[in-house]
Design a protein around this motif. Structure first.
Motif, mmCIF file in Angstrom:
data_model
loop_
_atom_site.group_PDB
_atom_site.id
_atom_site.type_symbol
_atom_site.label_atom_id
_atom_site.label_comp_id
_atom_site.label_asym_id
_atom_site.label_seq_id
_atom_site.Cartn_x
_atom_site.Cartn_y
_atom_site.Cartn_z
ATOM 1 N N GLU A 143 2.348 1.690 -3.250
ATOM 2 C CA GLU A 143 1.196 2.120 -4.378
ATOM 3 C C GLU A 143 1.144 3.802 -4.226
ATOM 4 O O GLU A 143 0.978 4.547 -5.008
ATOM 5 C CB GLU A 143 -0.134 1.419 -4.068
ATOM 6 C CG GLU A 143 -1.365 1.933 -4.938
ATOM 7 C CD GLU A 143 -2.478 1.182 -4.760
ATOM 8 O OE1 GLU A 143 -3.590 1.659 -5.195
ATOM 9 O OE2 GLU A 143 -2.452 0.378 -3.722
ATOM 10 N N ARG A 144 1.108 4.292 -2.889
ATOM 11 C CA ARG A 144 0.947 5.465 -2.634
ATOM 12 C C ARG A 144 2.384 6.154 -3.175
ATOM 13 O O ARG A 144 2.127 7.495 -3.620
ATOM 14 C CB ARG A 144 0.753 5.911 -1.221
ATOM 15 C CG ARG A 144 -0.492 5.420 -0.589
ATOM 16 C CD ARG A 144 -0.620 6.157 0.890
ATOM 17 N NE ARG A 144 0.285 5.662 1.801
ATOM 18 C CZ ARG A 144 0.326 4.508 2.624
ATOM 19 N NH1 ARG A 144 -1.003 3.941 2.376
ATOM 20 N NH2 ARG A 144 1.030 4.180 3.304
ATOM 21 N N GLU B 168 0.862 -1.268 -0.104
ATOM 22 C CA GLU B 168 0.110 0.104 -0.114
ATOM 23 C C GLU B 168 0.599 1.143 0.089
ATOM 24 O O GLU B 168 0.630 2.124 -0.743
ATOM 25 C CB GLU B 168 -0.739 -0.017 1.268
ATOM 26 C CG GLU B 168 -2.235 -0.949 1.291
ATOM 27 C CD GLU B 168 -3.120 -0.946 2.189
ATOM 28 O OE1 GLU B 168 -2.977 0.024 3.225
ATOM 29 O OE2 GLU B 168 -3.889 -1.914 2.451
ATOM 30 N N GLN C 69 1.746 6.813 -6.891
ATOM 31 C CA GLN C 69 0.589 7.597 -7.261
ATOM 32 C C GLN C 69 1.456 9.134 -7.166
ATOM 33 O O GLN C 69 1.046 9.817 -7.876
ATOM 34 C CB GLN C 69 -0.329 7.505 -6.388
ATOM 35 C CG GLN C 69 -1.582 8.277 -6.722
ATOM 36 C CD GLN C 69 -2.193 8.134 -7.974
ATOM 37 O OE1 GLN C 69 -2.221 6.831 -8.554
ATOM 38 N NE2 GLN C 69 -2.540 9.073 -8.760
#
Length: 229
Positions: free
Chosen positions: A62-63, A59, A66
């Motif tokens: 992923e951040r 996670e 992004q």
């Protein structure tokens, strides 16, 4: 008197355009330098991502990705001009990106040193006007007929810029042999090639424009003012 007034108005428009192009060039340079720094740091970004993935922190990884995408790494334009001259590279790459959006094949050959003996604003006026004209001409044609070719070279104090593109076979000239704009608002348009001509003259060079039916070509020659030539 009319001719003198027209020349004064043209000079004023040229100065305004030069100022505008200089500011636009600065904005593009800032963006281009930002992209260069981001690419330079890419290896560190990848190492960080690799560490997060190996640690099972998906996670967080992923951040991280992004954030990188939001900062522009994922949508940067292709760099077709990589001479090291920031003014030329940033402008050419910017116009190339616009051409790609319109489905216009854009071939480039930029062979120049990172540092040139010409003002950045002047280079912007020349390349900006020529490429904008080429883009506008191509946009009036069917997709299959569109193309732009750009060649920029610098040899022994001589800068040569050649832009050729497809176009409609409609080109009017004034009584001096200069090409007239095809836009309806002729009062506020049509100074592009004139501005290019003035820049070329400033560097003891010349602008040669010619059309051959469906092809329009402009060659600009500019000499190093400090050269002993």
């Amino acid at each position: 008197m009319k001719e003198y007034a027209a020349l004064q108005a043209q000079n004023q428009m040229y100065e305004q355009q030069l100022d505008l192009c200089s500011r636009q060039a600065k904005e593009r340079e800032t963006y281009y330098l930002k992209i260069q720094r981001m690419r330079h740091d890419m290896s560190n970004h990848l190492l960080s991502l690799l560490g997060l993935v190996r640690s099972g922190k998906l996670e967080e990884a992923e951040r991280y990705i992004q954030t990188m995408l939001e900062e522009g790494i994922g949508d940067q334009a292709d760099e077709v001009s990589k001479s090291g001259n920031i003014v030329v590279d940033s402008l050419v790459n910017h116009k190339y990106a616009l051409a790609q959006k319109d489905g216009i094949p854009f071939e480039t050959n930029v062979v120049i040193p990172a540092v040139l003996p010409f003002q950045g604003g002047h280079l912007t006026v020349v390349l900006g006007n020529l490429l904008d004209n080429a883009l506008e001409a191509c946009q009036k044609l069917p997709q299959k007929q569109r193309y732009i070719n750009l060649e920029v070279t610098y040899v022994k104090g001589l800068l040569k810029i050649c832009v050729s593109n497809s176009c409609l076979p409609l080109h009017e000239k004034d009584n001096r042999g200069r090409y007239l704009t095809t836009k309806e608002d002729k009062l506020h348009h049509g100074v592009g090639l004139s501005s290019v001509e003035q820049v070329a003259a400033y560097y003891h060079g010349e602008m040669i424009a010619e059309d051959d039916g469906n092809k329009f070509q402009v060659v600009v020659l500019m000499y190093d003012r400090d050269s002993s030539q």
